[in-house]
Enzyme design. Structure first.
Site, mmCIF file in Angstrom:
data_model
loop_
_atom_site.group_PDB
_atom_site.id
_atom_site.type_symbol
_atom_site.label_atom_id
_atom_site.label_comp_id
_atom_site.label_asym_id
_atom_site.label_seq_id
_atom_site.Cartn_x
_atom_site.Cartn_y
_atom_site.Cartn_z
ATOM 1 N N LYS A 27 0.131 -3.915 4.620
ATOM 2 C CA LYS A 27 -0.839 -4.393 3.636
ATOM 3 C C LYS A 27 -0.212 -5.360 2.630
ATOM 4 O O LYS A 27 0.879 -5.124 2.123
ATOM 5 C CB LYS A 27 -1.424 -3.196 2.865
ATOM 6 C CG LYS A 27 -2.806 -2.711 3.268
ATOM 7 C CD LYS A 27 -3.760 -3.818 3.544
ATOM 8 C CE LYS A 27 -5.199 -3.568 3.179
ATOM 9 N NZ LYS A 27 -5.522 -2.758 2.078
ATOM 10 N N ASN A 61 -1.952 -6.646 -0.450
ATOM 11 C CA ASN A 61 -3.175 -6.648 -1.245
ATOM 12 C C ASN A 61 -3.164 -7.756 -2.291
ATOM 13 O O ASN A 61 -2.121 -8.046 -2.875
ATOM 14 C CB ASN A 61 -3.343 -5.298 -1.937
ATOM 15 C CG ASN A 61 -3.773 -4.228 -0.947
ATOM 16 O OD1 ASN A 61 -4.570 -4.484 -0.056
ATOM 17 N ND2 ASN A 61 -3.217 -3.033 -1.092
ATOM 18 N N SER A 112 0.852 -1.173 0.000
ATOM 19 C CA SER A 112 0.000 0.000 0.000
ATOM 20 C C SER A 112 0.890 1.224 0.000
ATOM 21 O O SER A 112 2.053 1.174 0.426
ATOM 22 C CB SER A 112 -0.868 -0.021 1.261
ATOM 23 O OG SER A 112 -1.191 1.275 1.694
ATOM 24 N N ARG A 141 -25.714 -2.922 -45.018
ATOM 25 C CA ARG A 141 -24.578 -2.538 -44.186
ATOM 26 C C ARG A 141 -25.012 -1.410 -43.275
ATOM 27 O O ARG A 141 -25.613 -0.440 -43.741
ATOM 28 C CB ARG A 141 -23.377 -2.093 -45.031
ATOM 29 C CG ARG A 141 -22.082 -2.143 -44.247
ATOM 30 C CD ARG A 141 -20.860 -1.925 -45.101
ATOM 31 N NE ARG A 141 -20.937 -2.684 -46.351
ATOM 32 C CZ ARG A 141 -20.197 -2.400 -47.417
ATOM 33 N NH1 ARG A 141 -19.352 -1.394 -47.382
ATOM 34 N NH2 ARG A 141 -20.311 -3.113 -48.516
#
Lengths: 452, 452, 452, 452
Positions: B280, B282, B274, B313
């Site tokens: 952290k 993650n 982090s 088209r």
């Protein structure tokens, strides 16, 4: 495929979304944060000064940033590292204060807001230009007869100016929305790791106020890391505008059909040709506007489905916004650019509009006749009688006026009047005036809002 | 923002979608067309030879191409012009045969198909690699107890291998879809301006057959310029696969929650940190997989809503596919890339799985006990009795086994057996075997299809 | 609003989706489960018999069921309670075996599959009827000249039969998809609480096999409670089909525009009128088809975004499928119903088709002329020369043939031939044959699959 | 399936959407139109009187209406016929003035606006009730420590009151949007067949003004038959609100996971049980809220893609709105109903919140420690040092405090303070106050707006 950028995007808005511009908006946040924290007495003024001085995108190594993204799932983390190293080279003491007390989402969300706010200014200017063009057409052609069409069938006469005024009316609403939602949605994001600003101790709110002032962004009641309704409101507001641009281009293209031919795009040499058919004059501006705006609703869907972000910061849902929201804005801007360029050059074939009014041999005047007759014999009886006359006109391939000429209730003078499209425009001119009045007052309010 | 490409896309698939690769696929069509027309006797062999020789992306001026796109709303038209000029420099006679009898959509659609087919090969290879990793985990952990969860509540014991086998089972279905839909969807587009091949006179079908052979693409019964179900099937097939990758990453992330911690991503230095919280770790691979796949359904929506293309088209609808469909494939490939990289390195905490089985103090064995008891006193009575025991265990904060120990119907040996998760895995091992058998036979069928 | 059901749905398919039919499909599962468990020796035959006998929707209290849904977020739980009470009245011993070893999702998913399979049979029959009508039109009008349109501009001549064959070709692909996906997607769901069938001890797989046989459903390798790719494949397969129906109705409506008028809906008295305009003959069948199919892509999006269901059973995501998936099928069936009713009664105005071919004063033959001229002077020179002639024809309001008559390269006989639309249909007749061949062989394969 | 209505919808809002209520809103338009035309001098007062007297849903034959819908693709056309017949029975002269000068879309759009405005009043009331509940929780638990989670990992301490205040803050924004958009979007639709009001001659604008006054609806500058941005704004505004309800239910369910257990739904007997697992206490209110709101984004997509309506009235696109827009409002109301019922009864386990704060053995205080240390040794050095200490704590399975105790920079008193979650709530209490202030002032403004 960047090769197709010219089809989808606006040259005046794209510069805000380049890699280096995106990085610069992140750095603008970091720079403003340092200054705000200095003003709040959290970090030394000298540190803020050297941090700010290094917040220039051209100083960063962008390929290294890109390479570092997968390991952090995040652009701000490697950016802060690079910035810290840059600052450290000049002032090791200052480097400790880079990104002080902020979280990566503070930087990324605020940078996004700054980016979109910048783009919005240009988009509003293009929108004003388009409104001016449409207002001029609406005024000039307020009495130009054209057939109105419902369910893709000819219905009644109207005026071309009234049709265009309807487009303008919708665009003026989008203009209002784009101006008014900005106050709600273009606000500062600043909450630290989990929204409490705890890393700043007692200084959290003071820094937040200074930071908002530095960036000229409103300070919302609280951080909004995992409450994305502002993001979704941005997406839907641009999405609404894109949908109206789509509707206008769709209508233009329908009017441009070979068999209708009431409108055309200008076709200077080299524009709108086919690779194989020498006679083709394709409505390429309409194609571009439709192409860009057709892509928007699906992207808005992504933003709406990503709003449910877990706890204090979502996993994968926030990340999915990063390219999606800018894409919505860029595509809307692209469509607006193409339409603003087309509008003043639109080729308007009023003769063909008149011819098309005659295609049904008078049938489109049936309502007018029915309403006149209804005053004499009642709505239902009149409706049925005229419907029968219409059937007879169709089956006998005669003009409705000829069929009705032999019927006694309506005089020849009545019929002259009733079969003139200019006599069946109802309140359209007054409605055009109301819309044009709004368009003109907008000019003023825009100046006011620009000052205010 | 290319800065984020590493998050969303696969490094092994991206090269197929670069500007120059995209141009090369268009040129591959033009080259094959010339050779096919030469074989069909429509153009001279010498012309085909010089055309083919010039169909190299590095010979083209890409910025000029990009600049010409808005005027034609189309990449093929300016490309054919540049190619014609290149050929003319070497052989003026040959230049007249460039793009002979084709329309721009023939080139653009076929190039897209060639591009996606190439990408699919790599994607299938990544998918096989992922399946191999999951098969190994499923086999190894076929008897590793873990709690199964329904509606985000602990339900019953299961095995971790069985959970992983469920992921594998779904991926094997996607593998089958990706292989089988290719026959339906990766086909030649060739019809000339309006699908009749009229510009080629009597040679239309002959050229079509040669062209299909040159490109190793199946020849469909008819051109499909404005019938986009094949395109939408490609979008939905990849979209289905992306959704399963999303589900797997979602499950992984739920297992990785701090409070559950049964799984973890590897966290070498510099990964998953982090910007502000030192502790952290993650789940950044999960973030990347979720981010990429969260963006897919909205893009699939765009493709589905664009299927209604007008007449022979469409206007703007076809154009909206151009970047949307490749984006779906690229995002799916990106998610697959991240998951295939994570799977063999997934950190599996079997001890924590066991601990979590004990969190409810025996409540998750309630069904097993209820079913055993039901044999004695009936399903409803047993359900009610055990539900009451569960309530008592909760309110008195006792282990369910302790509550039940004082009840006479179940012996101590019964209870020993009933409170052992390994005794309540039901048919899971046999089901794992069935899935692993499919996984292994896939290997063979893939080799077959690669040969065939 | 049920008042609008006639607009959106099919009267032949709706009965499968009534409340009582939906309940009956759930009861069919419970009944088959009891019989299967009896055959597997898990429950007594007598119990199975009395359970089966009570599995009749008319015996249940539907308002009480509806009232109980919010407390369980689930229809199966209160249904099992009611059924158990019914059975208990006749045989208390049997009551204990109701729903034995199953989970509510087993019942709900399998009932859904049974419901959709039943509906599919009717839908395929309507689709066959539509294909027959279109095949007849394609064959009859294989040489009826009409102008082909690209980007909403007249392009070249084609035949009306070829246009219709294109619609048919797409529908045949959908027919194939609907037949082939059924094997993958219409399968049994049976896994017990968490997919392990643990509540059935060693008898799990045996019961599963018997249950699959009872319901004539394939038995998949493993339960799929939280792997919804089969559900999403059902959604996307019907969604693909709906999109083609939308395209056809869109084309029909464009052909029916007042200014084009090549096609019309039949307008018996009371059909297609306006509340105010007596002459209006609105394409109400097209409106209904478009209305129904316009609603489908958004629903498909919901199914796609709901695929990421947590762990062994999702929270709220599974529930969101319950009305969404049937709605997709019902709307597709409704559109198909309206189109199958319209097709054989479509009013085809071949005279107007011819008139419209003349609207451009010969410009639509420009490609044909250019290709012929190219054989003499090269593709680029011819393209430029004819483009210039087109410009001259437009600016001087002359017919292209008149402009070209004064040019020497093309003889008068050449021009006669080149300005006859029947001479520029290319390979369309052969392509029609290929499609009609598929349409006819379909009949046979359908019989085969019905037998097989 | 109406059987599931209790799961998806709100009992207090559903009555506005019944068939008879829907018809009554249409009749309210017709009644008001007659009165307005009488006041404008367009029709006799006596006619208006008898028309109004017959505008009662119970007088109409609803099955006959439903049966007539397919022939007109429209509910207003057969309704006007029935109403005309009813009036004619009493006063043949009056019957001719039914629906005078209006078009069916005037009636249908205005009736929809009236219906949604009525529903909105109830929805706002439920929203206020929910806000009150959340404000009370936020205030009460402003200092209740809980762990904040980002990317599904424990991050830092926060307070439960602050989390709830974040939900409240978002809902207050939705409240503002629902109040402010109403002025823009809940307006009269009245333009006659093509928007010009031509059938009313010179009286068009006068009738429009009287009609707006009769219905208490703002009169917009011009009719908006084919400009649907107001409709799409309604869809997106409710869609935004639904998404926040989804986020809150999603968070609740995550907090309710067995392994986290910080929150629970109340489980009176018969609520939240499983059909097979006696111990299960499923979060059925969360399931219902998620189920309803999960279905909304796809429906919003439909509304967005339907905005491009052709010319003066669209074919099939307008029709696709008819059930879709009410469904969005009903589902939002349903979710709000379930959440407003749950909020005051939410079971809050503060003890478990404290326990969960200890799960990481102090790691979640790492940022606090790092920031404190940073004042001494700089941000980067502190971040690295504490990250290393975290790694050591994890690898040695020790509490972070124990690891840090042996380090000299931080005193024991420092550590006491740093490891107390109540000392790391930052500015959360002030932020809660700001949100609660908004919540309270809302109460007043709501009273004001109710009066005004």
């Amino acid at each position: 495929m960047p090769l197709l950028d010219g089809l989808f995007y606006s040259p005046s808005v794209e510069p805000f979304f380049s890699d280096s511009a995106s990085i610069q908006f992140l750095l603008d946040f970091e720079s403003a944060l340092a200054r705000a924290e200095s003003k709040a007495g959290v970090i030394p003024a000298a540190a803020a000064s050297v941090i700010s001085a290094n917040c220039r995108a051209e100083l960063l190594d962008l390929p290294a940033l890109a390479a570092a993204v997968p390991a952090s799932a995040n652009l701000a983390i490697p950016l802060v590292k690079q910035l810290t190293q840059l600052v450290a080279r000049q002032n090791a003491g200052a480097a400790r204060f880079v990104h002080w007390g902020a979280t990566s989402q503070d930087a990324i969300d605020t940078a996004l807001i700054l980016q979109l706010r910048s783009a919005s200014t240009v988009i509003l200017s293009d929108l004003d230009s388009l409104c001016d063009s449409l207002a001029a057409i609406a005024d000039k052609h307020r009495a130009t007869p054209i057939v109105a069409r419902t369910l893709l069938q000819q219905a009644l006469p109207t005026s071309f100016g009234f049709i265009v005024a309807g487009w303008l009316d919708a665009l003026l609403r989008h203009r209002d929305r784009l101006l008014s939602f900005a106050e709600r949605a273009f606000v500062l994001q600043f909450g630290g790791a989990v929204g409490t600003l705890a890393a700043l101790g007692v200084h959290g709110l003071s820094v937040a106020k200074h930071l908002a002032a530095e960036l000229s962004l409103p300070l919302p009641p609280a951080p909004w890391h995992s409450h994305r309704d502002r993001i979704a409101e941005i997406a839907s507001t641009f999405g609404l505008c894109a949908a109206t641009l789509n509707k206008i281009a769709h209508d233009l293209a329908l009017h441009m059909q070979t068999e209708i031919a009431e409108l055309a795009e200008p076709h200077p040499p080299g524009r709108g040709g086919s690779s194989t058919m020498p006679h083709k004059q394709n409505p390429v501006s309409c194609a571009a506007i439709l192409a860009a705006t057709n892509r928007v609703p699906g992207l808005v869907t992504t933003i709406f489905t990503m709003q449910s972000q877990e706890h204090q910061r979502g996993l994968g849902s926030w990340h999915a916004e990063w390219t999606t929201l800018p894409e919505i804005v860029r595509l809307t801007a692209g469509a607006l650019h193409h339409l603003a360029a087309l509008a003043p050059n639109l080729q308007i074939n009023t003769a063909r509009m008149c011819e098309n009014l005659e295609l049904t041999h008078g049938l489109i005047y049936a309502e007018a006749i029915s309403m006149t007759l209804a005053e004499k014999i009642g709505r239902v009886a009149a409706h049925e009688k005229i419907a029968a006359a219409c059937q007879l006109a169709i089956s006998s391939r005669r003009h409705l006026r000829d069929v009705l000429a032999s019927q006694s209730e309506l005089s020849s003078a009545d019929l002259d009047r009733l079969f003139d499209p200019r006599n069946y425009l109802g309140s359209s001119s007054a409605l055009i005036d109301a819309i044009l009045l709004n368009a003109r007052s907008r000019g003023k309010s825009h100046q006011r809002s620009a000052k205010g």
